[in-house]
Write a protein that holds these residues in place. Structure first.
Motif, mmCIF file in Angstrom:
data_model
loop_
_atom_site.group_PDB
_atom_site.id
_atom_site.type_symbol
_atom_site.label_atom_id
_atom_site.label_comp_id
_atom_site.label_asym_id
_atom_site.label_seq_id
_atom_site.Cartn_x
_atom_site.Cartn_y
_atom_site.Cartn_z
ATOM 1 N N UNK A 18 0.820 -1.208 0.000
ATOM 2 C CA UNK A 18 0.000 0.000 0.000
ATOM 3 C C UNK A 18 0.852 1.255 0.000
ATOM 4 N N UNK A 19 1.984 1.235 0.721
ATOM 5 C CA UNK A 19 2.869 2.411 0.707
ATOM 6 C C UNK A 19 3.366 2.687 -0.710
ATOM 7 N N UNK A 20 3.807 1.624 -1.387
ATOM 8 C CA UNK A 20 4.300 1.788 -2.760
ATOM 9 C C UNK A 20 3.185 2.320 -3.672
ATOM 10 N N UNK A 21 1.997 1.680 -3.591
ATOM 11 C CA UNK A 21 0.934 2.040 -4.530
ATOM 12 C C UNK A 21 0.410 3.447 -4.251
ATOM 13 N N UNK A 22 0.267 3.815 -2.959
ATOM 14 C CA UNK A 22 -0.283 5.137 -2.650
ATOM 15 C C UNK A 22 0.678 6.245 -3.028
ATOM 16 N N UNK A 23 1.997 5.953 -2.984
ATOM 17 C CA UNK A 23 2.947 6.959 -3.469
ATOM 18 C C UNK A 23 2.693 7.277 -4.932
ATOM 19 N N UNK A 24 2.448 6.207 -5.735
ATOM 20 C CA UNK A 24 2.136 6.439 -7.136
ATOM 21 C C UNK A 24 0.834 7.180 -7.322
ATOM 22 N N UNK A 25 -0.168 6.846 -6.504
ATOM 23 C CA UNK A 25 -1.475 7.483 -6.665
ATOM 24 C C UNK A 25 -1.419 8.953 -6.268
ATOM 25 N N UNK A 68 7.887 0.929 -12.074
ATOM 26 C CA UNK A 68 6.676 0.126 -12.285
ATOM 27 C C UNK A 68 7.051 -1.352 -12.354
ATOM 28 N N UNK A 69 8.228 -1.644 -12.914
ATOM 29 C CA UNK A 69 8.752 -3.008 -12.908
ATOM 30 C C UNK A 69 8.946 -3.502 -11.484
ATOM 31 N N UNK A 70 9.523 -2.659 -10.630
ATOM 32 C CA UNK A 70 9.737 -3.051 -9.234
ATOM 33 C C UNK A 70 8.416 -3.280 -8.513
ATOM 34 N N UNK A 71 7.414 -2.460 -8.859
ATOM 35 C CA UNK A 71 6.088 -2.663 -8.263
ATOM 36 C C UNK A 71 5.517 -4.027 -8.645
ATOM 37 N N UNK A 72 5.723 -4.416 -9.920
ATOM 38 C CA UNK A 72 5.273 -5.734 -10.342
ATOM 39 C C UNK A 72 5.969 -6.848 -9.589
ATOM 40 N N UNK A 73 7.284 -6.684 -9.372
ATOM 41 C CA UNK A 73 8.021 -7.710 -8.634
ATOM 42 C C UNK A 73 7.501 -7.818 -7.199
ATOM 43 N N UNK A 74 7.183 -6.662 -6.608
ATOM 44 C CA UNK A 74 6.686 -6.679 -5.234
ATOM 45 C C UNK A 74 5.351 -7.395 -5.151
#
Lengths: 146, 81, 122, 101
Positions: free
Chosen positions: A80-87, D73-79
């Motif tokens: 969620x931390x990763x995704x919300x940073x993008x959002x 975005x690649x790293x996000x996919x890996x995660x």
């Protein structure tokens, strides 16, 4: 595991080493901009510090350090931390995961990218730590020995 | 990058891989697998890939060893080949 | 001749290591031995990517103020390192899935040998 | 049957070693991979990462910048892949325990 033998020396050594390994894991995550390191390595070190207690002390003792219940929320928190940073970057007017648009006042775009990388590395570290502990916990399930 | 050093590490890598596949006791195979991962981390550092070497040393020689030991103790330890 | 050897021996060892991994998958009966062969094969692919990212007389991928960045030959290529960094971590996660499948098979059938498993399934 | 498998494996190794003799020399800075421009005259990305990483993100470690910024975005996919692998272990072994009870 099946053939457990109680050894106070091994348990004491593990309890002595575990906080320092965990501290080194956080150092590797946060200092990853200047030296080899980052989220993946630091998360694996954090998981190693928890697994050391779980191997040496058994399930009942290790639940005092980190309960098994919070593995899944911690992994979800990392994603969620990763995704919300993008959002947040999208809501501020940029592309997905474009750290130059993060709404932190008083910084130029290059330094914003610096802090954006730091935030997502903390997220990666939490996820890797929780997942490696989760795999171990599910593999030794039903073998409560300590 | 010293190619003599890398040649020695390559030969030890092959020896540890073949021993890990051919030994009867699975716990010995797991220990040889850990040695294999650590030699591989040394080779990565000798080639200049310090990040990859660090990752391999932490994950391949640490966490994978623990998981392999757990799976050997949960199942059987002896094998036929 | 020596130059050809030092330029190519890493590829030969990589191919031999990959074939050792394929040998473990093809010939070993025990499923844990097959998993070990799979791990060896995976690491050999990582080794190929790291060895093609190499440059003679180049320094590591951390910026040094004394070494100018204009000459690209001073620094190693960081892109294959990054790809392989994530590949190793994803590899250990998928190995964890393989381990849980091994434990599930052992709990149900009581063996990990390939021939006995095929007999017990029928 | 076993002999046939060995023959196939030996043939595989021979073909790969023969092919690897045509690869460029390891460590040569003039490789096509490390060149300034590719054969279709487009700039090569690895050189851009080396030269502009510090100016873009103020971070000396180039691997961190490529991991976290250029290929994020690649790293996000890996995660997400790692997260899914962890959830699969729960699903597989929980069904197993229910059958035992």
């Amino acid at each position: 595991m099946k053939e457990q033998f109680q050894s106070p020396i091994v348990l004491l050594g593990s309890r002595l080493l575990s906080p320092y390994i965990m501290l080194f894991g956080w150092y590797v995550i946060i200092h990853g901009h200047y030296s080899p390191g980052g989220g993946f390595q630091g998360g694996a070190l954090l998981a190693a510090s928890v697994l050391l207690i779980r191997v040496a002390g058994g399930t009942r003792l290790s639940s005092l350090q980190l309960r098994e219940v919070i593995n899944t929320p911690m992994a979800t928190l990392g994603v969620a931390i990763y995704f919300l940073t993008g959002v947040v970057a999208v809501l501020a007017g940029g592309f997905f995961l474009d750290y130059g648009q993060l709404p932190i006042p008083g910084l130029e775009a290059a330094w914003l990218r610096y802090y954006g990388i730091l935030i997502i590395e903390v997220g990666i570290g939490l996820t890797v730590m929780a997942i490696l502990i989760m795999i171990y916990d599910n593999m030794v399930k039903g073998e409560d020995h300590a | 990058m010293f190619w003599e050093l890398e040649l020695v590490i390559y030969i030890f890598l092959l020896i540890s891989a073949i021993v890990a596949l051919e030994v009867d006791d699975l716990l010995v195979a797991v220990v040889m697998m850990t040695i294999f991962s650590f030699l591989m981390a040394l080779l990565f550092v000798a080639m200049g890939a310090i990040d990859v070497g660090f990752t391999e040393a932490v994950i391949g020689a640490g966490v994978t060893g623990i998981l392999f030991v757990v799976v050997v103790y949960q199942t059987s330890r002896k094998t036929n080949d | 001749m020596l130059e050809f050897f030092t330029g190519h021996y890493a590829y030969w060892f990589t191919v031999i290591l990959l074939c050792v991994g394929v040998y473990g998958i093809m010939f070993k009966k025990n499923l844990i031995k097959k998993t070990i062969g799979l791990a060896i094969l995976q690491i050999s692919v990582v080794m190929y990517w790291v060895s093609i990212a190499n440059k003679w007389d180049a320094t590591v991928t951390t910026l040094d103020p004394n070494i100018p960045v204009d000459q690209v030959a001073n620094y190693l290529n960081p892109l294959p390192h990054t790809l392989m960094l994530t590949a190793i971590v994803v590899g250990v996660a998928t190995l964890g899935v393989a381990f849980t499948l091994l434990i599930a098979i052992y709990n149900r059938y009581g063996t990990l040998d390939e021939q006995e498993l095929l007999e017990k399934i029928q | 049957m076993k002999l046939l498998k060995f023959a196939i494996l030996a043939l595989f190794a021979g073909v790969l070693i023969y092919a690897s003799n045509d690869l460029p020399y390891r460590g040569d800075p003039d490789n096509l991979m490390h060149a300034e421009r590719s054969i279709t005259d487009t700039p090569v990305k690895g050189n851009y990462f080396i030269q502009e990483a510090y100016n873009d993100a103020r971070t000396p470690n180039m691997v961190t910048v490529v991991l976290g910024d250029y290929r994020s975005i690649d790293t996000f996919g890996e995660q997400v892949v790692i997260f899914t692998a962890g959830l699969i272990t729960i699903l597989v072994l929980r069904k197993q325990r229910r059958r035992e009870e």
